[in-house]
Design an enzyme around this catalytic site. Structure first.
Site, PDB file in Angstrom:
ATOM      1  N   HIS A 361     151.093 119.055 -41.621  1.00 38.08           N
ATOM      2  CA  HIS A 361     152.485 118.702 -41.330  1.00 38.08           C
ATOM      3  C   HIS A 361     153.445 119.390 -42.294  1.00 38.08           C
ATOM      4  CE1 HIS A 361     151.460 114.727 -39.055  1.00 38.08           C
ATOM      5  NE2 HIS A 361     151.258 115.809 -38.342  1.00 38.08           N
ATOM      6  N   ARG A 504     153.145 127.065 -21.559  1.00 37.17           N
ATOM      7  CA  ARG A 504     151.688 127.008 -21.526  1.00 37.17           C
ATOM      8  C   ARG A 504     151.240 125.574 -21.270  1.00 37.17           C
ATOM      9  NH1 ARG A 504     148.888 129.009 -26.889  1.00 37.17           N
ATOM     10  NH2 ARG A 504     149.707 127.029 -27.658  1.00 37.17           N
ATOM     11  N   GLU A 602     142.545 135.693 -23.782  1.00 38.68           N
ATOM     12  CA  GLU A 602     142.140 135.414 -25.161  1.00 38.68           C
ATOM     13  C   GLU A 602     140.631 135.273 -25.302  1.00 38.68           C
ATOM     14  OE1 GLU A 602     144.125 131.788 -26.324  1.00 38.68           O
ATOM     15  OE2 GLU A 602     143.983 130.988 -24.296  1.00 38.68           O
ATOM     16  N   ARG A 636     139.394 131.812 -38.064  1.00 35.96           N
ATOM     17  CA  ARG A 636     140.462 132.212 -38.988  1.00 35.96           C
ATOM     18  C   ARG A 636     140.925 131.072 -39.883  1.00 35.96           C
ATOM     19  NH1 ARG A 636     142.845 131.853 -33.871  1.00 35.96           N
ATOM     20  NH2 ARG A 636     144.653 130.463 -33.699  1.00 35.96           N
ATOM     21  N   CYS A 673     151.532 137.678 -27.324  1.00 39.68           N
ATOM     22  CA  CYS A 673     152.250 136.590 -27.999  1.00 39.68           C
ATOM     23  C   CYS A 673     151.590 136.140 -29.295  1.00 39.68           C
ATOM     24  CB  CYS A 673     152.412 135.392 -27.061  1.00 39.68           C
ATOM     25  SG  CYS A 673     150.859 134.643 -26.558  1.00 39.68           S
TER      26      CYS A 673
END
Length: 753
Positions: A361, A504, A602, A636, A673
């Site tokens: 957050h 999306r 992707e 990642r 994107c």
């Protein structure tokens, strides 16, 4: 030997502090291995030396006094090579160095192993014996295993002050972590402590249960007021979505959550502080075991709230400064959103935390506010940082303590250059994103997390290339209803109309989870995520599709994007649900046009199904982050392998170039994107590969636009041809830096060391 190892680990973990744990460890190892000596040397990067910190067998007065450079003596050789050294006659080795203070001239045999945590050498563990013997393979394996067990505990203890380094650094020291929000800052470190210690609350039987419940409710009420005030201080600087994170805190403090459960524990016979500590610890332990980034970050929220309530129960106030320096670099073991709200915004220059990740957050809010942030800085010596002059590099995840005059001057010039550059680039942001040879390269913006200055963006972009609909789902305690979603989507569509907005569908799983819909899997990135989840739950997807369609009524700028597509059957199933939603709304008197539909490329499998996909949808959107992750088999978000994640990998660039060729052949509009699109050099490569649109976070727009306006399409194509001939990520980066330098665009790249 395995049973002995287990017992030693249990004793070490049960020690009252790390100093006691180290003392226990060296004594138990000496006994288990039947040696004369066991010693621990700690590496102190501030003085670049290994210091004897604990021993059984050498002279006690040598502890803290004997030190070696890396490479000096046998211990230094172990540290330099980062591998075990096993000698029958240590004194015969050319690297042997005798220290009179230790009394080690009596010992012949030597076995040393390095203590390494995430490629960082923390120290050396050594055993010695007077008689000449070469330690056998089992002995060596045992000591290596002990060092590995110690590494993680030692790293965190050094970071949080559980074990102080032997020296107080007077010179420059550098620490590294995870870059969570870009930018650079120079200022004074302000160490913020947790309001109270949940682990040191004793168990007591209450004499007056109702009194304990009353003071619990009063403490919770005070914390609610503090959280509300912190949110109000940030209200004008962050968007409604980031502000909603404060609502999450309020919900956790609600009657149906924390208060009720703690009250039940009080009635079972525990006083209020003990009951609170019990409940918070149980929730935190559960959440920290879950293999999901988002839920693990919720553990930090629960712990922070528990500490705040406990501080009021103990009639303490959170340990925050009364006055903050003009340029405050806020540092803590774990910084929460609420802590962030306590610092005056005009004085907050940067954030540093021992714990946390880019999905936390506080990272979300820091990026929205443009505050340089580095998290996961596990080697940070918190107790000695307060009041020190520091330089924070949010681009590379670095913190310099006691920076030299030269280093500070260097970073100040970089900060000045970055500010001047943004001021210059601001003047051309309303100009077309067009190359010198007349090629238009539309730029779009990704929304959902960052603050979106809609009024200023509309004249500068071609629309919204990616609206992340999962964000409203993540900051609530349940699935939002159709009317709720319709309002959110209508706001987005109206704000950017008549520009297209690509929404999306819900993309959860992997590194994004919902607190009320956990997905527990061994391999979440290869599991139930994206379209796989929503097709399995058509009741969720149908509500979302209906809300999107309702929101688009009369605007007709909606485009729907399907994430994590693997095969055409998934697309067919989703299209059938979309058509059904249109029919249902028509029957209810809501006439809507069918929006354009696209798929995210992707999953590598989609690269070999482009013709079949193109016959079903209207556009493609390449999620370069996930595509890179799957092509390289690298998570990642995993710090152990994150360095291997590189969009400049030749295999990734080759796949993207082939994809660009195929989409041109199919005459299929295709945007990118991911982070690659927001990097000036990456954007030029993507333009040269033939992609039709680039979508990025708003702060990346000025630099990318500047690069496109100064490099011709022909030069970009030549750049692609030259780059594809290179065979390593490092060679690719060096080539891109050199070419941008030739074009006098090096200032658009992140500053170099």
């Amino acid at each position: 030997m395995l049973e002995v190892l287990r017992r030693i680990i249990q004793e070490v973990n049960g020690a009252r502090n790390l100093d006691a744990a180290l003392a226990t460890m060296v004594r138990r190892i000496r006994k288990a291995m039947r040696t004369d000596v066991c010693s621990f040397y700690l590496f102190d990067p501030a003085i670049d030396r290994l210091v004897l910190m604990e021993t059984i067998g050498l002279r006690a007065q040598a502890v803290g006094r004997v030190s070696l450079q890396v490479g000096e003596g046998l211990v230094g050789l172990v540290a330099k090579r980062e591998e075990p050294l096993n000698l029958e006659d240590a004194q015969a080795h050319p690297q042997f160095r005798y220290f009179e203070a230790t009394g080690e001239e009596r010992y012949s045999s030597f076995l040393g192993v390095p203590i390494i945590h995430q490629r960082r050498m923390l120290g050396v563990l050594v055993v010695q014996q007077s008689e000449k013997r070469r330690f056998d393979e089992e002995d060596e394996a045992f000591l290596v295993t002990m060092a590995a067990q110690l590494a993680g505990v030692l790293a965190h203890a050094l970071a949080t002050g559980g074990l102080n380094r032997p020296s107080i650094p007077g010179g420059q020291a550098r620490f590294t972590g995870v870059a969570a929000s870009p930018g650079m800052a120079i200022g004074e470190a302000v160490v913020i402590a947790a309001p109270a210690d949940l682990d040191s609350v004793p168990d007591l039987i209450p004499t007056d249960v109702e009194y304990e419940i009353a003071r619990l409710k009063e403490a919770i009420g005070r914390v609610r007021d503090e959280i509300r005030a912190a949110g109000e201080r940030l209200a004008s600087r962050i968007s409604a979505q980031e502000l909603a994170l404060f609502d999450v805190y309020q919900q956790m403090l609600g009657e149906a959550a924390l208060s009720q459960e703690v009250e039940k524990r009080i009635r079972e016979g525990q006083w209020a502080p003990g009951a609170l500590a019990d409940v918070v610890r149980r929730h935190v332990q559960y959440l920290e075991r879950v293999d999901d980034n988002y839920l693990r970050e919720r553990a930090a929220d629960v712990r922070d709230l528990g500490r705040r309530v406990l501080a009021h129960l103990q009639e303490e106030t959170p340990q925050t400064p009364e006055v903050y320096p003009e340029s405050t670099i806020l540092v803590g073991d774990e910084i929460s959103v609420a802590m962030l709200g306590e610092v005056p915004r005009d004085k907050l220059a940067g954030l540093v935390s021992v714990r946390g990740s880019s999905t936390s957050h506080v990272a979300i809010v820091a990026r929205a506010m443009g505050i340089p942030t580095v998290l996961g800085m596990v080697d940070l010596p918190l107790p000695r940082l307060g009041g020190n002059r520091v330089v924070l590099d949010g681009h590379r995840g670095r913190l310099f303590v006691h920076p030299s005059a030269e280093l500070e001057s260097h970073y100040q010039s970089l900060i000045d250059e970055e500010r001047a550059l943004m001021a210059v680039l601001e003047h051309e942001q309303d100009l077309p994103s067009r190359t010198p040879d007349g090629h238009d390269m539309p730029l779009m913006v990704n929304t959902g997390l960052a603050v979106d200055a809609v009024a200023s963006l509309k004249s500068r972009i071609g629309g919204v290339g990616l609206y992340r609909t999962e964000v409203p789902f993540m900051i609530t305690e349940r699935f939002p209803g159709e009317q709720e979603q319709t309002r959110l989507y209508r706001d987005q569509l109206e704000s950017f109309a008549p520009l297209p907005v690509v929404m999306r569908t819900l993309d959860i799983g992997g590194d994004k989870d919902l607190p009320y819909f956990p997905i527990e899997e061994a391999n979440p990135f290869l599991g139930w995520r994206g379209i796989r989840v929503t097709l399995d739950h058509p009741e969720v997807l149908m509500v979302q599709l209906r809300a999107m369609l309702r929101a688009s009524q009369g605007l007709d700028n909606l485009q729907v994007l399907l994430p994590m597509v693997t095969n055409v059957d998934e697309v067919d199933d989703a299209l059938r649900l979309l058509d059904r939603a249109i029919v249902e709304l028509g029957e209810e008197g809501v006439a809507v046009n069918r929006p354009k539909v696209g798929v995210m490329l992707e999953v590598p499998a989609t690269l070999y199904q482009l013709d079949a996909l193109a016959s079903r949808v209207d556009f493609f959107s390449v999620g370069s982050n996930d595509l890179t992750q799957y092509l390289l088999a690298v998570d990642r978000n995993n710090p152990r392998v994150a360095d291997l994640y590189d969009a400049c990998h030749p295999a990734v660039l080759a796949a993207m170039a082939r994809l660009g060729e195929d989409t041109r052949r199919l005459a299929m509009p295709t945007s990118v994107c991911g982070e690659m699109a927001g990097d000036p050099a990456g954007a030029l490569l993507l333009m040269g590969m033939g992609f039709t649109t680039l979508s990025m976070n708003a702060p990346s727009l000025p630099r990318v636009r500047a690069a496109i306006r100064r490099v011709s399409l022909a030069s970009a194509r030549e750049l692609v041809d030259d780059t594809l001939r290179l065979d390593s990520p490092r060679a690719v980066r060096q080539h891109l830096e050199a070419r941008l330098g030739e074009w006098q665009l090096a200032h658009l790249l992140p500053p170099k060391d």
